[in-house]
Design an enzyme around this catalytic site. Structure first.
Site, PDB file in Angstrom:
ATOM      1  CG  ASP A  65      -3.070   4.055   4.067  1.00 56.46           C
ATOM      2  OD1 ASP A  65      -4.087   3.888   4.766  1.00 56.46           O
ATOM      3  OD2 ASP A  65      -2.880   3.486   2.980  1.00 56.46           O
ATOM      4  CD1 TRP A  96      -2.382  -2.137   1.545  1.00 55.18           C
ATOM      5  CD2 TRP A  96      -3.129  -0.872  -0.149  1.00 55.18           C
ATOM      6  NE1 TRP A  96      -3.473  -2.771   0.990  1.00 55.18           N
ATOM      7  CE2 TRP A  96      -3.953  -2.013  -0.049  1.00 55.18           C
ATOM      8  CE3 TRP A  96      -3.401   0.064  -1.142  1.00 55.18           C
ATOM      9  CZ2 TRP A  96      -5.038  -2.240  -0.901  1.00 55.18           C
ATOM     10  CZ3 TRP A  96      -4.477  -0.158  -1.993  1.00 55.18           C
ATOM     11  CH2 TRP A  96      -5.274  -1.299  -1.873  1.00 55.18           C
ATOM     12  CE  LYS A 143      -8.965  -2.473   3.963  1.00 60.16           C
ATOM     13  NZ  LYS A 143      -8.071  -1.691   3.137  1.00 60.16           N
TER      14      LYS A 143
HETATM   15  C1  LIG Z   1      -7.526  -1.230   2.012  1.00 65.56           C
HETATM   16  C2  LIG Z   1      -6.381  -0.295   2.016  1.00 65.56           C
HETATM   17  C3  LIG Z   1      -6.236   0.723   1.062  1.00 65.56           C
HETATM   18  C4  LIG Z   1      -7.216   0.903  -0.082  1.00 65.56           C
HETATM   19  O1  LIG Z   1      -8.408   1.414   0.363  1.00 65.56           O
HETATM   20  P1  LIG Z   1      -9.575   1.828  -0.662  1.00 65.56           P
HETATM   21  O2  LIG Z   1     -10.637   2.308   0.272  1.00 65.56           O
HETATM   22  O3  LIG Z   1      -9.939   0.609  -1.425  1.00 65.56           O
HETATM   23  O4  LIG Z   1      -9.045   2.889  -1.549  1.00 65.56           O
HETATM   24  C5  LIG Z   1      -5.162   1.572   1.180  1.00 65.56           C
HETATM   25  N1  LIG Z   1      -4.262   1.444   2.162  1.00 65.56           N
HETATM   26  C6  LIG Z   1      -4.359   0.483   3.090  1.00 65.56           C
HETATM   27  C7  LIG Z   1      -3.333   0.393   4.169  1.00 65.56           C
HETATM   28  C8  LIG Z   1      -5.412  -0.424   3.046  1.00 65.56           C
HETATM   29  O5  LIG Z   1      -5.513  -1.386   3.972  1.00 65.56           O
END
Ligand SMILES: *Cc1c(COP(=O)(O)O)cnc(C)c1O
Length: 373
Positions: free
Chosen positions: A182, A107, A206
């Site tokens: 993130d 990511w 999540k």
């Molecule tokens: C799931 C995830 C993403 C992507 O998220 P979207 O909502 O699909 O854009 C980005 N970074 C991390 C760490 C993730 O777990």
């Protein structure tokens, strides 16, 4: 049939109590004689739900007043673009206006690739050579950068930074770089000092709710930084969204309502401190099972790099993987298939996964090893 333990990486399991609450309120909310999805986002009724969700998030994460909280669309993927658009001073052709990126897995790599479309990207550390099995060290900081981006928890590779993020070389730089994190897969899973960050973003699907709303926490002093060249779409402009209560366009109303319900549930469970304790226990249980023999192979062996949330692993005998997954499904353990980038198996233990779910998984693993190993 009853609900199974769902280890899906995202969209992920929701607390059953929240689903039941949403079901009871689905067709008619309170005395509205209409559902949450059918009213104006500017109505007093919906604004109250919006304010509740804002207040609960501020309370749970102890977000200080000098931070703006936005509920946006476009997911974490959208934020990977919004961040450089908002915080860097110049475009990708101007070497002075870059940002620093720390690469620890899938990511953070994707975020850097996205940022490269909008600004100069300085990679300051990268654990690709270690197949992202250990956290990267910061090798060198650029002379100028608008911020330092990293992924606090790598959902695919299963590495997680210790909190607070340890960046020894940062303290020696003249002005500390704002940290942009993130936290899509580990927000609200442990205590944080929000004041250490410039920007935190996380898709809700999540740990906080369902896909379609993204939480963005921005230090207000950074809101002014947008390029102001008139070339940022207004829906991606942090400052404009903040001034508009995240309602520059129609916000994802049902998602925001459900976010509020999940936050309320989190509070009832004992808040972030209770989640932190549960994550410690759940992950310790699973890692102990993975380390106990050589039938299972954890992807990450370095204890200091291990994620408490997403745990990828393999079977030493790879051809048993399909049987493992099918047996798990039959035993009421869902969503364990590994990410396409790694294969194998991955257990995601988000906030709504109880300790009993982790126990059930470990019991199944022991049983599978006993009968198939
Ligand atoms: C799931 C995830 C993403 C992507 O998220 P979207 O909502 O699909 O854009 C980005 N970074 C991390 C760490 C993730 O777990």
């Amino acid at each position: 049939m009853s609900r199974a333990y769902n280890f899906s990486p995202g969209p992920a399991a929701l607390p059953a109590a929240v689903l039941a609450e949403a079901q009871a309120e689905f067709c008619e909310y309170a005395d509205w004689r209409a559902s949450v999805m059918e009213v104006s986002h500017r109505s007093a009724g919906f604004m109250a739900l919006y304010e509740q969700a804002q207040a609960l998030l501020r309370e749970l994460l102890q977000i200080p007043d000098d931070y703006a909280v936005l509920f946006l669309t476009g997911g974490a993927t959208g934020q990977a673009a919004a961040l450089p658009l908002n915080l860097t001073a110049a475009d990708k052709h101007d070497k002075g206006g870059g940002a620093a990126y720390l690469i620890s897995g899938y990511w953070s790599q994707r975020a850097a690739d996205e940022a490269r479309r909008f600004c100069q990207v300085h990679i300051i550390g990268d654990s690709a050579a270690a197949d992202y099995k250990t956290l990267p060290a910061v090798e060198e900081l650029p002379a100028s950068a608008a911020y330092l981006h990293y992924a606090d928890n790598e959902t695919v590779h299963g590495v997680e930074f210790p909190a607070p993020l340890v960046l020894p070389s940062l303290s020696s730089s003249p002005a500390p770089l704002p940290l942009a994190a993130d936290m899509s897969s580990n927000i609200a899973t442990r205590a944080l000092n929000i004041g250490d960050y410039g920007v935190i973003y996380a898709g809700a699907q999540k740990n906080l709710g369902i896909a379609g709303v993204t939480v963005v926490i921005v230090k207000k002093s950074l809101l002014q930084r947008a390029r102001k060249r008139g070339d940022i779409p207004r829906v991606w402009d942090y400052q404009q969204q903040w001034q508009a209560d995240s309602m520059l366009n129609t916000p994802p109303t049902f998602q925001i309502y459900l976010l509020g319900r999940v936050l309320n549930w989190l509070k009832q469970q004992g808040g972030v401190a209770a989640m932190e304790k549960a994550h410690r226990e759940k992950s310790a249980l699973l890692y102990a099972a993975l380390d106990a023999g050589d039938f299972y192979i954890p992807y990450v062996r370095d204890a200091a790099s291990r994620s408490r949330i997403n745990i990828p692993f393999f079977l030493a005998e790879e051809k048993l993987t399909a049987a493992f997954l099918a047996g798990a499904q039959a035993a009421g353990l869902l969503g364990l298939k590994g990410h396409k980038a790694l294969g194998g198996i991955r257990a995601s233990l988000y906030n709504s996964m109880p300790l009993a779910g982790a126990r059930a998984l470990v019991d199944y693993m022991r049983e599978f090893e006993r009968t198939r190993g």
